[in-house]
Design an enzyme around this catalytic site. Structure first.
Site, PDB file in Angstrom:
ATOM      1  CB  VAL A 258      -0.891  -0.009   1.268  1.00  0.00           C
ATOM      2  CG1 VAL A 258      -1.796   1.208   1.304  1.00  0.00           C
ATOM      3  CG2 VAL A 258      -1.692  -1.300   1.353  1.00  0.00           C
ATOM      4  CB  CYS A 259       1.161   4.149  -2.272  1.00  0.00           C
ATOM      5  SG  CYS A 259       1.969   5.765  -2.296  1.00  0.00           S
ATOM      6  CB  VAL A 260       3.874   5.316   2.748  1.00  0.00           C
ATOM      7  CG1 VAL A 260       4.923   5.978   1.867  1.00  0.00           C
ATOM      8  CG2 VAL A 260       3.808   6.016   4.097  1.00  0.00           C
TER       9      VAL A 260
END
Lengths: 119, 99, 123
Positions: free
Chosen positions: A77-79
């Site tokens: 999941v992209c931070v």
């Protein structure tokens, strides 16, 4: 083949994550390896453990987690996108991990094929 | 290469841009709302039929069925399942999703 | 694949700015991608050409103006920016309206370039 997947939309609103899931499952059945699924834009909403769909509906978050566990898929999941949308480690579902956009590029480099699902 | 279109041709211009951009010899896969383009009587049917001269056209059967449109598929469209979708991705070196 | 392999990445931008987040977040991907020493190119098609229209002033909508970032791309050695000619024509825009130097190409030419890529990412 090593197949990488990018998901740009959240669960239930768009079909993107359903299509991606069914594609990933079929790829595994065909003997391919889905090494990593990267969740970006509203796609990060696929990873919250607070998700509670009605009993008679599919549980999009849990079925990603199960597929990942059974077939060793890295769910990233992209931070930056996650923090914008209130997704943190404290509400992250098991099987997912939060990391940087570099993981998306790396997956593009390491995969034989890369498929995007979005709106 | 494989082109994937998931938008209704009457809602967005994804199919138009895809068809204008795609090079001969490629393949087009219609999924999600994109499958409406593959049905007879749709305003996009003509351009899709024309495109078949240049590229193979596929549509995801599950998406047509889900929308009650599986009984009116345009002639020349190949119906595929998710396994075939995987094969199409594997057969082509690159794919572009026209989101 | 071997370490250090250089792949050709094309980022296809077809969405207008501000109405949705795609323009901003795809720009963030491109900036990260630049650090990976891959062959990066950007294609702006359809409403995506509006992302490069000079003169964003986002004060009134209280949103960060990310347009200066396009001007910084060259510093990251991202300088292959292709803009669809048909999209400019359909929107009353010309190359002079673009905030950074671009190469204007027909859809067919962009399509040919797309065929030569290893990875095509669209947002």
């Amino acid at each position: 083949m090593n197949i990488g997947i990018l998901i740009n939309e959240g669960p239930y609103t768009h079909q993107a994550t359903d299509s991606a899931y069914l594609f990933a499952r079929a790829a595994i059945e065909k003997g391919h390896q889905v090494s990593r699924v990267f969740f970006y834009h509203d796609g990060v909403n696929n990873s919250t453990r607070l998700t509670e769909p009605p009993q008679d509906d599919r549980h999009i978050v849990n079925r990603w987690a199960k597929l990942a566990q059974d077939h060793n898929i890295d769910l990233v999941v992209c931070v930056a996108a996650a923090l914008r949308r209130g997704i943190k480690d404290e509400n992250l579902a098991p099987g997912f991990r939060i990391s940087g956009l570099g993981q998306l590029i790396e997956s593009g480099i390491q995969s034989d094929r890369y498929v995007t699902f979005g709106d | 290469m494989l082109h994937i279109v998931n938008k209704s041709p009457l809602d967005r211009n994804s199919l138009d841009t895809c068809l204008a951009t795609a090079q001969p010899g490629g393949a087009l896969l219609l999924i999600e709302d994109g499958v409406y383009a593959a049905t007879s009587g749709n305003a996009a049917a003509g351009k899709l039929t024309q495109a078949m001269g240049q590229m193979k056209v596929y549509a995801l059967k599950a998406d047509l069925e889900a929308r009650g449109m599986a009984d009116r598929v345009l002639e020349g469209v190949n119906l595929v399942d998710y396994g075939d979708f995987v094969d199409l991705v594997a057969e082509h070196a690159t794919c572009q999703s026209w989101l | 694949m071997s370490e250090g392999q250089i792949k050709k990445f094309m980022y296809v931008n077809r969405k207008a700015p501000h109405g949705t987040v795609y323009a901003l977040e795809s720009l963030e991907v491109v900036l990260i991608a630049a650090a990976f020493d891959q062959d990066v190119s950007l294609a702006f098609m359809d409403d995506g050409v509006y992302q490069l229209k000079k003169g964003f002033n986002t004060k009134g909508i209280e949103v960060k103006n990310f347009q200066p970032t396009y001007r910084a791309l060259d510093d990251y050695d991202v300088n292959k920016l292709y803009v669809e000619k048909e999209a400019l024509d359909a929107r009353g825009l010309t190359q002079d309206d673009m905030v950074v130097p671009v190469e204007v190409m027909s859809r067919a030419e962009i399509g040919k370039l797309m065929e030569t890529q290893d990875v095509v990412l669209s947002f």
